[in-house]
Write an enzyme that holds these catalytic residues in place. Sequence first.
Site, PDB file in Angstrom:
ATOM      1  N   SER A 186       5.831  20.484   6.323  1.00  0.00           N
ATOM      2  CA  SER A 186       4.447  20.262   5.922  1.00  0.00           C
ATOM      3  C   SER A 186       3.536  20.952   6.921  1.00  0.00           C
ATOM      4  O   SER A 186       3.911  21.159   8.085  1.00  0.00           O
ATOM      5  CB  SER A 186       4.136  18.764   5.893  1.00  0.00           C
ATOM      6  N   TYR A 219       4.525  10.568  10.067  1.00  0.00           N
ATOM      7  CA  TYR A 219       4.812  11.578   9.042  1.00  0.00           C
ATOM      8  C   TYR A 219       4.701  12.983   9.628  1.00  0.00           C
ATOM      9  O   TYR A 219       5.597  13.817   9.470  1.00  0.00           O
ATOM     10  CB  TYR A 219       3.844  11.416   7.873  1.00  0.00           C
TER      11      TYR A 219
END
Length: 277
Positions: free
Chosen positions: A156, A169
């Site tokens: 990401s 995350y």
Amino acid sequence: MSPASNLPGPHPGRFEDQVAIVTGGASGIGEATCRRLVAEGATVVIADVNEERAQALAAELGPAARAQVFDAADVKSIERLVLGTVERLGRLDVLHNNAALSAPDIHRRDNNAIDIEFEVWDHVMAVNLRGYLAGCKYALPTMIAQGGGAIVNTASTGGFAGDITRMAYSVSKAAIIGLTRQIATHHGKQGIRCNAVAPGLVLTPGTRGAAASVIEVMQRHLLVPEFGEPEDIAALVCFLASAEARYINGQTYIADGGMLAHNPTMADLVDMARRGG
């Protein structure tokens, strides 16, 4: 017409006689990747915690698709997924580690270093990072024995830039970038290519539900006209998994519409110039 409809179509036969596993394959980027792999000739195992959705997608895609329920936080579940696929289908050519923790309750509690509970941190790492390691661990022996294979991990842009939310995350996604390099370094000479994709905001069903004000803020910083769709990422995943990318290993490709390519104040400076400031 959606931007995804303007993408070049699948490459028929690119994955002929190959077997692929896509984790988190029943929705979003995983679903788009499963659809493209099947269209390009692969037999695909759609692995997802949502059995009903995985079964429905497999039924839609036909005999080249198989559904399997699995839990990305459970190492034994991942072992059964990978070894069971090899036992049933005889080989494994592509592993797309794509599953990620999406529980809203966890996201709300994934905040900052002071307030985060270790239970939340450990849960995020178990799914987003250890699950990827386990996929590699159990896929690698088969891939090496058959002379090669391709692993594509979903990282990401959160792994490259700090944010004010979802600290665990982001850290897990940064670790996936490191894991990708390690797998390529350890096993590249054995015919294994391991690369990663790092999407920015992609208009999956989940992100479409985000507040319109958040979408508007982020769109100001894009260097392309529109946000990406799951199909944009699927096209990149399939390229990296294919023989066309045979000279690419250990790399992470950012697909974020140019979000991280510019000075972070760029959009504000453009607005200032327009106002004559």
